[in-house]
Write a protein that holds these residues in place. Sequence first.
Motif, PDB file in Angstrom:
ATOM      1  N   GLU A   4       0.866  -1.186   0.000  1.00  0.00           N
ATOM      2  CA  GLU A   4       0.000   0.000   0.000  1.00  0.00           C
ATOM      3  C   GLU A   4       0.899   1.231   0.000  1.00  0.00           C
ATOM      4  O   GLU A   4       1.482   1.596   1.025  1.00  0.00           O
ATOM      5  N   VAL A   5       1.049   1.842  -1.168  1.00  0.00           N
ATOM      6  CA  VAL A   5       1.940   2.988  -1.314  1.00  0.00           C
ATOM      7  C   VAL A   5       1.121   4.198  -1.717  1.00  0.00           C
ATOM      8  O   VAL A   5       0.473   4.207  -2.759  1.00  0.00           O
ATOM      9  N   ARG A   6       1.128   5.223  -0.875  1.00  0.00           N
ATOM     10  CA  ARG A   6       0.302   6.409  -1.102  1.00  0.00           C
ATOM     11  C   ARG A   6       1.176   7.662  -1.191  1.00  0.00           C
ATOM     12  O   ARG A   6       0.958   8.639  -0.483  1.00  0.00           O
ATOM     13  N   VAL A   7       2.172   7.631  -2.029  1.00  0.00           N
ATOM     14  CA  VAL A   7       3.040   8.798  -2.186  1.00  0.00           C
ATOM     15  C   VAL A   7       2.958   9.289  -3.618  1.00  0.00           C
ATOM     16  O   VAL A   7       2.595   8.551  -4.527  1.00  0.00           O
ATOM     17  N   TYR A  50       7.213  -0.812   6.813  1.00  0.00           N
ATOM     18  CA  TYR A  50       6.326   0.348   6.838  1.00  0.00           C
ATOM     19  C   TYR A  50       7.171   1.596   7.017  1.00  0.00           C
ATOM     20  O   TYR A  50       8.031   1.644   7.907  1.00  0.00           O
ATOM     21  N   ASP A  51       6.938   2.607   6.189  1.00  0.00           N
ATOM     22  CA  ASP A  51       7.705   3.837   6.339  1.00  0.00           C
ATOM     23  C   ASP A  51       6.978   4.798   7.277  1.00  0.00           C
ATOM     24  O   ASP A  51       5.870   4.521   7.766  1.00  0.00           O
ATOM     25  N   ASP A  53       5.481   7.433   6.745  1.00  0.00           N
ATOM     26  CA  ASP A  53       4.233   7.986   6.196  1.00  0.00           C
ATOM     27  C   ASP A  53       3.122   6.954   6.138  1.00  0.00           C
ATOM     28  O   ASP A  53       2.031   7.231   5.635  1.00  0.00           O
ATOM     29  N   ASN A  55       3.235   3.979   4.535  1.00  0.00           N
ATOM     30  CA  ASN A  55       3.246   3.150   3.335  1.00  0.00           C
ATOM     31  C   ASN A  55       3.810   1.770   3.642  1.00  0.00           C
ATOM     32  O   ASN A  55       4.712   1.631   4.460  1.00  0.00           O
ATOM     33  N   LYS A  56       3.286   0.780   2.958  1.00  0.00           N
ATOM     34  CA  LYS A  56       3.634  -0.613   3.217  1.00  0.00           C
ATOM     35  C   LYS A  56       4.360  -1.198   1.998  1.00  0.00           C
ATOM     36  O   LYS A  56       3.899  -1.058   0.863  1.00  0.00           O
ATOM     37  N   TYR A  57       5.485  -1.856   2.245  1.00  0.00           N
ATOM     38  CA  TYR A  57       6.315  -2.391   1.172  1.00  0.00           C
ATOM     39  C   TYR A  57       6.652  -3.854   1.440  1.00  0.00           C
ATOM     40  O   TYR A  57       6.909  -4.244   2.594  1.00  0.00           O
ATOM     41  N   ARG A 407       8.160   2.481  -5.817  1.00  0.00           N
ATOM     42  CA  ARG A 407       6.867   3.157  -5.990  1.00  0.00           C
ATOM     43  C   ARG A 407       5.731   2.143  -6.056  1.00  0.00           C
ATOM     44  O   ARG A 407       4.605   2.445  -5.687  1.00  0.00           O
ATOM     45  N   GLY A 409       5.759  -0.628  -4.389  1.00  0.00           N
ATOM     46  CA  GLY A 409       5.644  -1.312  -3.110  1.00  0.00           C
ATOM     47  C   GLY A 409       6.587  -2.471  -2.888  1.00  0.00           C
ATOM     48  O   GLY A 409       6.339  -3.326  -2.041  1.00  0.00           O
TER      49      GLY A 409
END
Length: 448
Positions: A4-7, A50-51, A53, A55-57, A407, A409
């Motif tokens: 889940e990447v929301r950037v 998880y970063d 912000d 976001n999940k990678y 980008r 994920g």
Amino acid sequence: MKPEVRVEPGSPGSKSRYWIEEHFKYVATTTHSPEELPLVIERGEGVWLYDVDGNKYLDFSSSIGVNNLGYPTHPEVKKAVVEQLEKLAHGAGTDFFNPYQVMLAKRLAELAPGGIPRKVFFSNSGTEANEAALKIARQATGRKFFIAFFGGFHGRTMGSLGLTASKNIHKKLVFPWMPGVFHAPYPNPYRNPWHIDGYEEPAELVNRVIEFIEEYVLDKLVPPDEVAAIFVEPIQGEGGYVVPPPMFFMELKKLADKYGILISIDEVQMGVGRTGKMFAIEHFRIVPDIISMAKALSGGVVPIGATIFRSELDFKQPGIHSNTYGGHALASIAALKTLEVVERLLPHVGRLESLFRDELNELKHEVEQVGDVRGIGLAWGVEIVRDKSSKTPHPALRNKIVSKALRNGLVLLPCGKSSIRLIPPLVISEEEAKTGLEIFKKSVKESL
């Protein structure tokens, strides 16, 4: 599960930007720029990162081969560490005695290939493990010189830096490093000085490498009776995840034995189950004199390095080599439990090998810019080129793929001049592995 990447494409989130700016104010410059890998890790869960912000990678880097058991800490390792914290963390293991380092040393000696008497020196990192190996080889043999390989990476401290020959940036502005090292070509089946197709003619490639060492290095550059050891990775890591032909190490060992030269195997990146065996050199059926390891040895909990060597090579008297944190009690217990868990995972790693091989080779056949795919277990390298016929390295496209994957994920790391390493934690499930491979293939195609 999916990433889940929301950037916004091309830039990290606002919290990540803040910490990256603070990092460059206060932390020494080391490797990647924020444009290449703008990942600010806050926490991990299994094979997911998880970063800051949110976001999940999916992690295909294992934090540079350290977190073989995933994140934050494998529950069995965590339990052992918490229990040990109630007893002893540091007990000056090089000046006093403690049972924990003895248990770990005994286990490593048992696991090392060959079933011969061995001892262990403990340190904090891979480069320190190799520094100890250098000293062990010199003082045991009375010889001064070493042989290493182009593309090899053994660390950045001044002794091991003399062995390292993967990128010239490692040696920029820091001369003199340790003298007395002579380099030979590594038997890279895809890219070698003789332009031999090492997949079609592996024996010819190996013969050329052995001939180079014997007829050029040992005949013209250095007397063989003054060479203490040959330092070599079973699979080159930083140099591009290069897998040599199966017979290479047997031929190298014959050459070394002929001249009384020790073989020191660097397992820092490939050891602790990465290839489906505890030590990668087990795939090549030789018994090394010295083995260096670190990275994944403690499950990512505590820094630790280890140099495993034949008992008769031991330091001739106390004080020749030592350190402060060697034999750290907490690190020893973390490593013991890590080895126990990894042993159970080895069949799982072996089963996933075919999945990675099939998926990556399919990508190679589909994409002109994927020049080579090589690997064993969960250690895979994909080399990016301008086209298959020229084999010209394409680092710009490689970097674009790594950024695109982030980008999308998926966390990847570059290696070599234009290669990408795929090294997920060993605890990854088949479903998670398939997800990561799909993201990787998508990222490659989107980057063209």
